[in-house]
Scaffold this active site. Structure first.
Site, mmCIF file in Angstrom:
data_model
loop_
_atom_site.group_PDB
_atom_site.id
_atom_site.type_symbol
_atom_site.label_atom_id
_atom_site.label_comp_id
_atom_site.label_asym_id
_atom_site.label_seq_id
_atom_site.Cartn_x
_atom_site.Cartn_y
_atom_site.Cartn_z
ATOM 1 C CD GLU A 262 9.057 -4.355 4.606
ATOM 2 O OE1 GLU A 262 8.905 -2.727 4.583
ATOM 3 O OE2 GLU A 262 9.433 -4.559 5.229
ATOM 4 C CB THR B 43 2.260 5.014 5.779
ATOM 5 O OG1 THR B 43 1.709 5.466 4.914
ATOM 6 C CG2 THR B 43 0.929 4.878 6.591
ATOM 7 C CG LEU C 236 -3.133 2.939 5.213
ATOM 8 C CD1 LEU C 236 -3.064 1.093 5.094
ATOM 9 C CD2 LEU C 236 -2.337 3.880 6.253
ATOM 10 C CE1 TYR D 209 0.785 8.694 -2.267
ATOM 11 C CE2 TYR D 209 2.107 8.202 -0.318
ATOM 12 C CZ TYR D 209 1.912 9.189 -1.092
ATOM 13 O OH TYR D 209 3.080 10.098 -1.483
ATOM 14 C CE1 TYR E 144 12.381 -1.069 2.239
ATOM 15 C CE2 TYR E 144 9.834 -0.476 2.309
ATOM 16 C CZ TYR E 144 11.960 -1.219 2.963
ATOM 17 O OH TYR E 144 10.801 -1.961 4.450
ATOM 18 C CG ASP F 98 13.789 2.737 4.575
ATOM 19 O OD1 ASP F 98 14.993 2.637 4.739
ATOM 20 O OD2 ASP F 98 13.455 2.855 5.689
#
Length: 352
Positions: free
Chosen positions: A36, A42, A79, A81, A119, A137
């Site tokens: 998650e 992504t 990736l 963030y 989330y 989401d």
DNA sequence: CACTCGTGGGA
DNA sequence: TTCCCAAGAGT
């Protein structure tokens, strides 16, 4: 719309059409959590190789808690963030120290952990712990927004809250985890942002947007601001066979990653003098700028950059904080071990 | 609340 | 090329 009918038909569709994703092979809270966090903003195809590599290195929360930041950032490189990775390390260490490595099962407790918000808390509670909790989401906002022709902007807190209330009313008792994932699969494979495949949709007969052919108008979003572009310079400073790299501050853009020193060009300044000024401010040394090594364009979320890298050497002074773990002379073939953002990695590769 | 935080893919 | 945007969270 009859909510129980929609939920039942969607679950029946999910039972036949669920995507076979690596993180669906078990309901281990650790694995659900890893997936998650990686999937936040992504794409699935991007995440899959990272997910496998992560689990090979950190098969459980204890192995993660024992890791250092550099190991974690190295696995995360590319990736984006990057605060996600630092927060995962924090949460792992916190849970191992205080909860014997176990996740809490209540949403309110999950949300207290670094990097876990509405989330992911709902996803863990419903998927890993079998509770009747909403995990809403971007897919859910689109699927439900079209289903009811939701008029409020869903990228604002009030709109999201109303959508959450709607989804809560649709949750099938005992199968919330499957329902949440069914909404996501429907959004990812059929109820697409553009050109949705409504002919294949299992709940089209309940969908107001399908009935009115208004799919393109929902969900509503408020407009985004235009993004600025910055001109940036970076220095490849050589001494002997080594180049100088520094570590970015923990928070902010590319936080905790290594970079080639430099900065933004100011008004009425040429690239070379901007670089000399930035290095003087940042490292306290004077450099001689040599030739350009290349230009790189990159778009971040709220701005674009055009980065020009120059080779350079130090004329006077020593980089200030060399003792600290924040700046180092590195042989080019060992730069691979220093986690970097995309642009700095491209510069590093150009040196080989 | 508005803003920040990466990268890559598709139209 | 340009734009949107993809399993959001922190500040």
């Amino acid at each position: 719309m009859n909510k129980p009918d929609v939920s039942r038909e969607l679950l029946a569709w999910y039972d036949r059409n669920a995507r076979g994703l690596p993180w669906r092979e078990s309901h281990d809270p650790y694995r659900v959590w890893v997936s998650e966090v990686m999937l936040q903003q992504t794409r699935v195809d991007t995440v899959i190789p990272y997910y496998h590599e992560w689990l090979a290195v950190f098969p459980d929360i204890h192995s993660l808690a024992d890791a250092n930041e550099r190991q974690v950032m190295h696995l995360w490189e590319g990736l984006g963030y990057y605060s996600r990775a630092r927060n995962m390390l924090k949460t792992a260490q916190l849970l191992v120290e205080q909860q014997a490595g176990c996740f809490p099962d209540l949403v309110v407790e999950l949300k207290k952990l670094p990097g876990i918000g509405d989330y992911i808390a709902g996803a863990l509670a419903s998927i890993a712990f079998g509770q009747d909790e909403v995990a809403l989401d971007g897919n859910g906002l689109r699927v439900l927004g079209r289903l009811v022709e939701f008029e409020q902007p869903v990228n604002e807190p009030a709109g999201k809250a109303a959508m959450r209330t709607l989804m809560q009313k649709m949750l099938p008792h005992g199968r919330a985890g499957d329902f949440n994932q069914a909404i996501m699969d429907l959004g990812a494979t059929i109820c697409l942002p553009r050109n949705p495949l409504c002919a294949q949709c299992p709940i089209r007969e309940h969908c107001l947007a399908f009935e009115h052919a208004s799919q393109a108008q929902f969900p509503q979003r408020t407009k985004k601001k235009p993004i600025p572009q910055y001109i940036v310079v970076a220095a490849v400073i050589r001494k002997g066979g080594c180049v100088l790299v520094d570590k970015r501050k923990a928070n902010g853009l590319l936080g905790g990653l290594w970079e080639f020193p430099g900065g933004k060009q100011e008004e009425g300044e040429n690239l070379q003098s901007a670089l000399v000024r930035e290095i003087k401010e940042e490292l306290g040394v004077e450099i001689a700028v040599q030739e350009s090594l290349g230009t790189y364009r990159h778009a971040y979320t709220h701005f674009k950059v055009v980065v020009t890298a120059f080779s350079a050497q130090i004329l006077k002074g020593e980089p200030a904080a060399l003792a600290a773990d924040e700046i180092q002379w590195v042989e080019p073939d060992k730069l691979e071990q220093y986690p970097m953002g995309k642009v700095d990695r491209l510069i590093a590769h150009s040196l080989l």
